[in-house]
Scaffold this motif. Structure first.
Motif, PDB file in Angstrom:
ATOM      1  N   GLY A 168       6.609   6.509  41.482  1.00 59.85           N
ATOM      2  CA  GLY A 168       7.591   7.465  41.993  1.00 59.85           C
ATOM      3  C   GLY A 168       7.939   7.273  43.453  1.00 59.85           C
ATOM      4  O   GLY A 168       8.453   8.176  44.114  1.00 59.85           O
ATOM      5  N   GLY A 169       7.665   6.089  43.975  1.00 60.71           N
ATOM      6  CA  GLY A 169       7.926   5.798  45.380  1.00 60.71           C
ATOM      7  C   GLY A 169       6.746   6.037  46.290  1.00 60.71           C
ATOM      8  O   GLY A 169       6.786   5.697  47.476  1.00 60.71           O
ATOM      9  N   ASN A 170       5.670   6.583  45.736  1.00 59.61           N
ATOM     10  CA  ASN A 170       4.468   6.855  46.526  1.00 59.61           C
ATOM     11  C   ASN A 170       3.436   5.748  46.328  1.00 59.61           C
ATOM     12  O   ASN A 170       2.307   5.997  45.918  1.00 59.61           O
ATOM     13  CB  ASN A 170       3.887   8.215  46.119  1.00 59.61           C
ATOM     14  N   TYR A 171       3.840   4.519  46.580  1.00 59.69           N
ATOM     15  CA  TYR A 171       2.958   3.383  46.319  1.00 59.69           C
ATOM     16  C   TYR A 171       2.014   3.137  47.497  1.00 59.69           C
ATOM     17  O   TYR A 171       2.376   3.292  48.660  1.00 59.69           O
ATOM     18  CB  TYR A 171       3.770   2.123  46.021  1.00 59.69           C
ATOM     19  N   ALA A 172       0.786   2.763  47.146  1.00 56.44           N
ATOM     20  CA  ALA A 172      -0.216   2.450  48.168  1.00 56.44           C
ATOM     21  C   ALA A 172      -0.051   1.027  48.687  1.00 56.44           C
ATOM     22  O   ALA A 172      -0.394   0.722  49.828  1.00 56.44           O
ATOM     23  CB  ALA A 172      -1.615   2.642  47.594  1.00 56.44           C
ATOM     24  N   SER A 173       0.458   0.154  47.834  1.00 49.56           N
ATOM     25  CA  SER A 173       0.765  -1.221  48.215  1.00 49.56           C
ATOM     26  C   SER A 173       2.092  -1.583  47.558  1.00 49.56           C
ATOM     27  O   SER A 173       2.496  -0.969  46.566  1.00 49.56           O
ATOM     28  CB  SER A 173      -0.343  -2.176  47.770  1.00 49.56           C
ATOM     29  N   PRO A 174       2.803  -2.574  48.067  1.00 47.91           N
ATOM     30  CA  PRO A 174       4.128  -2.890  47.537  1.00 47.91           C
ATOM     31  C   PRO A 174       4.103  -3.168  46.031  1.00 47.91           C
ATOM     32  O   PRO A 174       3.224  -3.895  45.550  1.00 47.91           O
ATOM     33  CB  PRO A 174       4.533  -4.146  48.310  1.00 47.91           C
ATOM     34  N   PRO A 175       5.055  -2.605  45.276  1.00 51.31           N
ATOM     35  CA  PRO A 175       5.141  -2.882  43.839  1.00 51.31           C
ATOM     36  C   PRO A 175       5.750  -4.268  43.606  1.00 51.31           C
ATOM     37  O   PRO A 175       6.939  -4.400  43.302  1.00 51.31           O
ATOM     38  CB  PRO A 175       6.050  -1.762  43.327  1.00 51.31           C
ATOM     39  N   GLU A 176       4.900  -5.303  43.741  1.00 54.42           N
ATOM     40  CA  GLU A 176       5.409  -6.674  43.752  1.00 54.42           C
ATOM     41  C   GLU A 176       6.053  -7.077  42.435  1.00 54.42           C
ATOM     42  O   GLU A 176       7.074  -7.778  42.428  1.00 54.42           O
ATOM     43  CB  GLU A 176       4.286  -7.650  44.109  1.00 54.42           C
ATOM     44  N   ALA A 177       5.480  -6.650  41.312  1.00 53.03           N
ATOM     45  CA  ALA A 177       6.074  -7.008  40.018  1.00 53.03           C
ATOM     46  C   ALA A 177       7.477  -6.413  39.910  1.00 53.03           C
ATOM     47  O   ALA A 177       8.408  -7.070  39.415  1.00 53.03           O
ATOM     48  CB  ALA A 177       5.191  -6.517  38.878  1.00 53.03           C
ATOM     49  N   GLY A 178       7.646  -5.188  40.375  1.00 52.09           N
ATOM     50  CA  GLY A 178       8.957  -4.546  40.340  1.00 52.09           C
ATOM     51  C   GLY A 178       9.946  -5.211  41.271  1.00 52.09           C
ATOM     52  O   GLY A 178      11.116  -5.384  40.934  1.00 52.09           O
ATOM     53  N   LEU A 179       9.480  -5.602  42.447  1.00 47.71           N
ATOM     54  CA  LEU A 179      10.357  -6.287  43.401  1.00 47.71           C
ATOM     55  C   LEU A 179      10.789  -7.654  42.866  1.00 47.71           C
ATOM     56  O   LEU A 179      11.944  -8.066  43.030  1.00 47.71           O
ATOM     57  CB  LEU A 179       9.641  -6.448  44.746  1.00 47.71           C
ATOM     58  N   LYS A 180       9.862  -8.348  42.203  1.00 48.66           N
ATOM     59  CA  LYS A 180      10.213  -9.636  41.602  1.00 48.66           C
ATOM     60  C   LYS A 180      11.237  -9.447  40.482  1.00 48.66           C
ATOM     61  O   LYS A 180      12.201 -10.220  40.369  1.00 48.66           O
ATOM     62  CB  LYS A 180       8.970 -10.328  41.052  1.00 48.66           C
ATOM     63  N   ALA A 181      11.046  -8.427  39.665  1.00 47.05           N
ATOM     64  CA  ALA A 181      11.996  -8.159  38.579  1.00 47.05           C
ATOM     65  C   ALA A 181      13.361  -7.796  39.144  1.00 47.05           C
ATOM     66  O   ALA A 181      14.400  -8.235  38.634  1.00 47.05           O
ATOM     67  CB  ALA A 181      11.464  -7.025  37.702  1.00 47.05           C
ATOM     68  N   PHE A 182      13.363  -7.015  40.225  1.00 45.27           N
ATOM     69  CA  PHE A 182      14.602  -6.655  40.916  1.00 45.27           C
ATOM     70  C   PHE A 182      15.360  -7.924  41.327  1.00 45.27           C
ATOM     71  O   PHE A 182      16.556  -8.067  41.087  1.00 45.27           O
ATOM     72  CB  PHE A 182      14.245  -5.810  42.139  1.00 45.27           C
ATOM     73  N   GLY A 183      14.637  -8.864  41.961  1.00 39.82           N
ATOM     74  CA  GLY A 183      15.257 -10.104  42.414  1.00 39.82           C
ATOM     75  C   GLY A 183      15.801 -10.946  41.274  1.00 39.82           C
ATOM     76  O   GLY A 183      16.894 -11.514  41.368  1.00 39.82           O
ATOM     77  N   ARG A 184      15.048 -11.028  40.179  1.00 39.91           N
ATOM     78  CA  ARG A 184      15.493 -11.824  39.024  1.00 39.91           C
ATOM     79  C   ARG A 184      16.769 -11.246  38.399  1.00 39.91           C
ATOM     80  O   ARG A 184      17.694 -11.991  38.068  1.00 39.91           O
ATOM     81  CB  ARG A 184      14.394 -11.895  37.970  1.00 39.91           C
ATOM     82  N   VAL A 185      16.797  -9.941  38.225  1.00 40.42           N
ATOM     83  CA  VAL A 185      17.991  -9.322  37.640  1.00 40.42           C
ATOM     84  C   VAL A 185      19.184  -9.498  38.565  1.00 40.42           C
ATOM     85  O   VAL A 185      20.294  -9.839  38.133  1.00 40.42           O
ATOM     86  CB  VAL A 185      17.743  -7.828  37.350  1.00 40.42           C
ATOM     87  N   TYR A 186      18.955  -9.298  39.849  1.00 43.34           N
ATOM     88  CA  TYR A 186      20.039  -9.396  40.825  1.00 43.34           C
ATOM     89  C   TYR A 186      20.658 -10.799  40.835  1.00 43.34           C
ATOM     90  O   TYR A 186      21.880 -10.961  40.960  1.00 43.34           O
ATOM     91  CB  TYR A 186      19.486  -9.057  42.220  1.00 43.34           C
ATOM     92  N   ALA A 187      19.825 -11.830  40.702  1.00 34.94           N
ATOM     93  CA  ALA A 187      20.316 -13.215  40.759  1.00 34.94           C
ATOM     94  C   ALA A 187      21.320 -13.511  39.650  1.00 34.94           C
ATOM     95  O   ALA A 187      22.195 -14.367  39.801  1.00 34.94           O
ATOM     96  CB  ALA A 187      19.139 -14.185  40.686  1.00 34.94           C
ATOM     97  N   GLY A 188      21.193 -12.808  38.541  1.00 33.60           N
ATOM     98  CA  GLY A 188      22.131 -13.014  37.449  1.00 33.60           C
ATOM     99  C   GLY A 188      23.521 -12.498  37.741  1.00 33.60           C
ATOM    100  O   GLY A 188      24.503 -12.924  37.118  1.00 33.60           O
ATOM    101  N   TRP A 189      23.608 -11.565  38.685  1.00 31.48           N
ATOM    102  CA  TRP A 189      24.894 -10.960  39.039  1.00 31.48           C
ATOM    103  C   TRP A 189      25.480 -11.509  40.326  1.00 31.48           C
ATOM    104  O   TRP A 189      26.695 -11.462  40.530  1.00 31.48           O
ATOM    105  CB  TRP A 189      24.707  -9.443  39.178  1.00 31.48           C
ATOM    106  N   ALA A 190      24.638 -12.006  41.213  1.00 31.88           N
ATOM    107  CA  ALA A 190      25.094 -12.426  42.534  1.00 31.88           C
ATOM    108  C   ALA A 190      25.966 -13.679  42.471  1.00 31.88           C
ATOM    109  O   ALA A 190      26.822 -13.893  43.335  1.00 31.88           O
ATOM    110  CB  ALA A 190      23.897 -12.667  43.438  1.00 31.88           C
ATOM    111  N   PHE A 191      25.730 -14.517  41.452  1.00 31.79           N
ATOM    112  CA  PHE A 191      26.516 -15.728  41.258  1.00 31.79           C
ATOM    113  C   PHE A 191      27.297 -15.601  39.958  1.00 31.79           C
ATOM    114  O   PHE A 191      27.028 -14.729  39.139  1.00 31.79           O
ATOM    115  CB  PHE A 191      25.591 -16.952  41.209  1.00 31.79           C
TER     116      PHE A 191
END
Length: 337
Positions: free
Chosen positions: A181-204
């Motif tokens: 819910g945004g109250n993470y103790a350490s960065p949600p790396e799996a979520g950030l990686k998934a964010f980047g992968r999905v975004y790459a499909g739209w950026a190009f």
């Protein structure tokens, strides 16, 4: 010279009715203000961008040149330099950061430009993606101050399809259990990686992948490109900051607020600035059709799409030389008219 300066805004009233406590607007200036005050160019920042990233859009001999122009580059709220979830103290830290809309960003930028820097007229507001969205907002919110705008790969109002795309990257990030819910103790790396992968499909564009243009970026395979986008988002961005800017983007609408009360056509028609609207023909979330519609309601707008297989990233400095050449030509045209 430091990368940026801070303008203290105090408590900033927001369009939502909330208050952003002790708001801070990060910005940088380049060049010298002319005696007549007629050489001002405002370059807001794009999604995952900073004023430092904007330095790829100007330089010696370019259409925007610090030797001739006074460039003001204000940072979007939520980008980690201006007030953001990652740098704001409780009770507005992390997921408790309030919604800051385009209206709020431009109201704060206006205070910086007019009250702090003493500027009366802006020769040009230009920018890529969310920065271009801010250029429309500037022209609608302060129509007597802005003389020209050049939004590229942007829109005056976030389209329903663009909204859904953003829901997709948001869902990918928030699916990580570490997100909490945004109250993470350490960065949600799996979520950030998934964010980047999905975004790459739209950026190009589809053509970009079909023709293997990622090889021009130094990647042998699509997987290498995707891993690079993963790293960028894990190393470069706070998850709450990404989502705060995403909320600003989703709410994008130049008619939101007391001036136009949601009348989109009225807002476009009120823009006095000369404008060149420059979409990329293969941009998947700011398609040229949206800009063509906008231009039909703007009294002084030219619709001038650029054909490029690089999609939204055609505007990223260094990606498509043809785009940069056309961008500079369009800027010169606006500044000379």
């Amino acid at each position: 010279m430091a990368d940026y300066q801070i303008y203290e805004l105090g408590d900033l009233p927001l369009l939502s009715g909330e208050m952003l406590n002790d708001a801070k607007l990060a910005y940088q200036t380049y060049g010298t203000l002319s005696a007549a005050g007629d050489n001002v160019i405002v370059l807001p920042t794009f999604y995952t961008g900073t004023n430092t990233r904007n330095e790829g859009f100007f330089g010696p001999g370019r259409a925007i040149d610090p030797a001739r122009h006074f460039i003001v580059s204000p940072n979007l709220f939520g980008n980690g330099r201006s007030s953001s979830p990652s740098n704001t103290p409780a009770p507005q830290d992390g997921p408790r950061f309030p919604l800051v809309q385009m209206w709020d960003n431009i109201a704060a930028q206006h205070r910086l430009v007019h009250e702090h820097l003493g500027i009366e007229k802006i020769a040009l507001v230009a920018g890529w993606s969310m920065a271009g969205c801010q250029s429309y907002q500037w022209a609608a919110q302060y129509p007597d101050m802005v003389q020209a705008i050049l939004p590229f790969c942007a829109s005056a109002k976030t389209s329903p399809h663009n909204f859904v795309f953003l829901e997709g990257v948001k869902a990918a990030l928030c699916a990580d259990q570490k997100w909490n819910g945004g109250n993470y103790a350490s960065p949600p790396e799996a979520g950030l990686k998934a964010f980047g992968r999905v975004y790459a499909g739209w950026a190009f564009s589809q053509t970009f992948y079909r023709e293997g243009l990622y090889r021009q970026m130094g990647f042998e395979t699509i997987e290498e490109l995707l891993q690079d986008w993963e790293r960028d988002h894990v190393q470069g961005w706070d998850a709450n900051d990404l989502l705060a800017k995403l909320a600003t983007w989703q709410a994008g609408d130049i008619s939101a607020g007391p001036l136009y009360n949601g009348d989109y056509k009225l807002a476009l028609g009120a823009i006095k600035a000369r404008a060149i609207l420059m979409p990329c023909t293969q941009d998947l979330y700011f398609p040229p059709e949206d800009n063509e519609i906008e231009a039909s309601f703007m009294p002084n707008a030219i619709f001038r799409p650029h054909h490029s297989p690089w999609g939204h990233c055609a505007a990223n400095p260094g990606s498509d030389k043809g785009f940069m050449t056309q961008l500079d030509a369009n800027i010169r045209e606006l500044l000379e008219r």
